[in-house]
Design an enzyme around this catalytic site. Structure first.
Site, mmCIF file in Angstrom:
data_model
loop_
_atom_site.group_PDB
_atom_site.id
_atom_site.type_symbol
_atom_site.label_atom_id
_atom_site.label_comp_id
_atom_site.label_asym_id
_atom_site.label_seq_id
_atom_site.Cartn_x
_atom_site.Cartn_y
_atom_site.Cartn_z
ATOM 1 C CG ASP A 1 -7.303 7.173 -7.264
ATOM 2 O OD1 ASP A 1 -6.876 6.066 -6.894
ATOM 3 O OD2 ASP A 1 -6.591 8.197 -7.290
ATOM 4 C CG ASP B 1 0.121 6.059 -6.215
ATOM 5 O OD1 ASP B 1 -0.176 6.204 -7.419
ATOM 6 O OD2 ASP B 1 -0.649 6.362 -5.282
HETATM 7 C C1 DGJ Z 1 -3.331 7.802 -5.626
HETATM 8 C C2 DGJ Z 1 -3.819 6.391 -5.540
HETATM 9 O O1 DGJ Z 1 -4.486 6.037 -6.699
HETATM 10 C C3 DGJ Z 1 -4.687 6.244 -4.288
HETATM 11 O O2 DGJ Z 1 -5.217 4.956 -4.227
HETATM 12 C C4 DGJ Z 1 -3.850 6.538 -3.089
HETATM 13 O O3 DGJ Z 1 -2.845 5.570 -2.943
HETATM 14 C C5 DGJ Z 1 -3.239 7.926 -3.210
HETATM 15 N N1 DGJ Z 1 -2.563 8.108 -4.467
HETATM 16 C C6 DGJ Z 1 -2.277 8.188 -2.089
HETATM 17 O O4 DGJ Z 1 -1.646 9.383 -2.219
#
Ligand code: DGJ
Length: 725
Positions: A526, A460
């Site tokens: 997301d 991430d």
């Molecule tokens: C952002 C990501 O896009 C989510 O899927 C998740 O992993 C969160 N971060 C976790 O902090």
């Protein structure tokens, strides 16, 4: 006197040709980029070059204009220059002369560059006055996608500050409309289309990552181009840091598509002997957007590192438990997942250091003893016993100020101006351009992977690079940071063969072809709400094939939008990517789990087609309706989704055409999962109780099949198989 009085080259693949003129020692210029015109001899090429010479214009330079792939202002070019830089105000307008040409690795001499046919050209040039060397590489892949990049070397004895190195590909004058993408967190790949006018449509990405709203693919096409037809050219700057895409029409008439890295002030200062290489600028030409997309997909699929194993059904824990890591709960989730046919279990954020929420712990990559008193082993062991692979979330380039790492090494935080950058998600960026910081993170990840049976990292990157310099002086370091990311991922992959990495960045903010050189899929967004995902998948596939797009079924009430949607709509949407689940299955009813099991079985049965087929999308006059599909390359089968996004103004959508099949062959078209549609969706006669109908591919694509009335936010999936008699 140049060694190359007449020099022309043709690169040709899959119906596309790129014809270049390198005559007279000038940098390569595009004579033609588009449909392959067939064999071209010396006479054809020189006639083509002659036909492309513009007459001198009133009150203009006395020589015809000349536009190279690296546009040079000395020629009279008044658009965006290719190279911008100087030695404190000197050597700022280089004039390069070609000194060497290599075709497919073979050095050519003057007369040999006559209608040379090659897949790869490397053109070396220099400017003795400016003390600069240049290498331009131009390749045409068997998919028909071209790519080009430039390397500039400082051959002088003082520093050369490079401010920009852009490459530009001209497109014909008849292009009238542009299409690229915008977006924000939770809403990636919003298409924007507009007429081309004189001026520059310049899309800058300054987030220090690809960005949710990156141009993605910047297209220019004949007015009205659609998915199936209309000449269209698209470019993509393959870079995961600051970058630019632009479409420029100058008053003099030329139109170019260009791109490069966006350098911050003083970021690249070449010491004597040092060189800088630009990102690859990709270009694809097609008759319609589907052909452009298909070329990119073929390019990706032919790479040696392209995932070749079936893409495993993945469960990610984020929207199921967030930071609430509790072993019994996660074990229960793992059991439920395995029962449904899940093949990979990914533990998301919250397993390390003091990370009980997003305010602390980033940077401390050791398993939390509070949350995981016995380590991750009890979970990993059970997951693997259940026949699933285990994956783990990391965010290696980031640090919370409230962490052991930030306290020990505040000087590793990226900053400038003697102050810390504004925080974002309570975090700062760790400067991986500092060798000690890089080694520290690399070693922590190596230990983690050595000590645990982890075959997948969800990698991430959750904040923009603001004021991202190297302390204490604060010189900008986004370029170096971007390279360090590539290096780190490559090093881990080399050390742990088979390790897969998902590129996530607050959803889809790191999704470009350079990131995907090193990673195995992206997290599209997301926002898993199928209504938004329908659009995002449709447009993310303009560059990336479906197997690289993380695509999950979430809870019925979506966590991002609050909207409620049926399981069949969620699954019929997710199945067109790399399928997974992001839902607390303990909250799902037995009936929902049974339905999900069926969708998983469908996905696993058909994933070779879903992930190896040609993507087709339909232009429909009714914006509430979408048709997307994948057609096997041998055209023996296909899967389509017919989707209703909203209440249509039409009583009935009429016949819907399913494009892409072989017109001569006969196919059975049948609905799958039709029973899960709401009762109001009246089946058309041709469904024949699920048996479907047999028609020729030609009629399926031209006459079409009557669509059912579908209420908003529903989709029906059609399975199409060739009837062999
Ligand atoms: C952002 C990501 O896009 C989510 O899927 C998740 O992993 C969160 N971060 C976790 O902090």
């Amino acid at each position: 006197m140049t060694e190359y009085p007449e020099a022309r080259a043709v690169l040709r693949a899959a119906g596309v040709a790129l014809v270049l003129d390198i005559t007279g020692g000038r940098l390569p210029s595009v004579l033609h980029w588009g449909a392959d015109p067939g064999a071209l001899g010396t006479a054809d090429l020189s006639a083509l070059a002659e036909a492309g010479v513009s007459p001198t214009r009133p009150s203009s330079p006395d020589v015809p204009s000349y536009l190279a792939i690296l546009p040079e202002p000395w020629t009279g070019w008044l658009g965006t220059p290719g190279l911008v830089g100087s030695r404190s105000g000197r050597a700022w307008s280089p004039k390069f002369t070609v000194t060497g040409i290599e075709a497919d690795g073979v050095e050519l001499h003057g007369p040999e560059v006559d209608a040379v046919e090659a897949a790869r050209l490397a053109v070396r040039a220099s400017d003795e006055q400016a003390s600069l060397g240049l290498e331009l590489v131009i390749e045409l892949d068997p998919s028909g996608v071209l790519r080009t990049r430039a390397t500039v070397t400082n051959t002088g004895d003082d520093d050369f500050q490079l401010d920009a190195l852009n490459l530009a590909l001209p497109v014909p004058q008849h292009v009238g409309e542009t299409l690229d993408f915008a977006g924000r967190w939770g809403k990636e790949k919003v298409p924007q289309r507009q007429p081309i006018t004189v001026g520059t449509h310049r899309r800058e990405g300054r987030q220090g990552r690809t960005g949710w709203g990156a141009a993605g693919v910047l297209h220019a096409g004949a007015p009205g181009f659609g998915f199936a037809s209309g000449e269209v050219w698209g470019i993509h700057t393959a870079w995961s840091g600051n970058h630019v895409h632009y479409l420029e029409r100058v008053n003099e008439g030329e139109t170019v598509l260009g791109g490069g890295e966006l350098l911050l002030p003083g970021e690249v200062r070449l010491a004597p002997g040092q060189a800088y290489t630009s990102p690859w600028l990709y270009g694809a030409y097609g008759d319609g957007l589907d052909e452009v997309a298909r070329r990119f997909h073929r390019l990706m699929r032919a790479r040696p590192q392209h995932p070749s194993s079936p893409r495993p059904v993945t469960l990610n824990t984020w929207e199921a438990v967030y930071f609430d890591h509790d072993l019994p709960a996660l074990l229960e989730l793992a059991e439920l997942a395995a029962e449904l046919g899940v093949e990979r279990f990914v533990l998301d954020d919250g397993w390390f250091g003091s990370r009980r929420d997003d305010t602390s712990g980033l940077g401390d990559w050791t398993v939390s003893v509070d949350a995981w008193p016995n380590g991750l082993t009890p979970l990993i062991d059970r997951v693997t016993e259940l026949g699933m692979r285990f994956g783990l979330w990391v965010e290696p380039e980031m640090v919370n100020p409230d962490s052991e790492l930030a306290r020990a090494h505040p000087e590793w935080i990226m900053a400038t101006g003697g102050r810390l950058p504004i925080e974002a998600r309570h975090q700062q960026v760790l400067n991986l351009a500092i060798p000690e910081a890089y080694d520290h993170i690399r070693d922590a990840l190596v230990t983690l992977l050595d000590e645990n049976d982890i075959s997948y990292l969800k990698w991430d990157h959750n904040r923009d690079l603001v004021d991202a310099g190297t302390q204490p002086g604060g010189r900008p370091a986004v370029h170096e940071q971007t390279l360090a990311f590539y290096r780190l991922v490559a090093e881990l992959k080399q050390r742990f063969p088979g390790l897969e990495i998902e590129s996530c960045s607050s959803g889809g903010a790191r999704a470009d072809l350079a990131a995907l050189e090193h990673t195995d899929r992206i997290w599209v967004s997301d926002n898993i709400d199928p209504l938004d995902r329908q659009q995002m998948l449709r447009w993310t596939t303009q560059l990336l094939p479906p197997e690289l797009l993380g695509s999950h079924v979430a809870a019925g009430v979506n966590h991002t939008t609050g909207r409620q949607s049926s399981l069949s709509f969620r699954a019929a949407t997710a199945v067109f990517g790399h399928f997974g689940i992001e839902w607390d299955l303990r909250q799902a009813t037995a009936e929902e789990r049974a339905q999900l099991r069926e969708w998983i079985a469908f996905y696993t049965e058909h994933r070779a087609l879903l992930h190896g087929g040609d993507v087709v999308r339909l232009d429909h006059t009714d914006p509430t309706l979408l048709v997307n599909g994948v057609v096997a390359p041998d055209k023996s089968q296909a899967i389509y989704a017919y989707v209703s996004l909203a209440m249509s103004g039409l009583v009935t959508p009429g016949r819907v055409r399913l494009p892409g099949l072989d017109p001569q062959r006969r196919y059975r078209v049948r609905p799958v999962f039709a029973e899960s549609l709401p009762r109001i969706a009246q089946p058309p006669a041709w469904w024949n109780g699920g048996e479907g109908v047999v028609l020729s591919g030609g009629l399926i694509a031209s006459a079409g099949l009557h669509a059912p009335y579908l209420p908003p936010e529903t989709a029906v999936v059609y399975l199409v198989t060739e009837e062999r008699s």
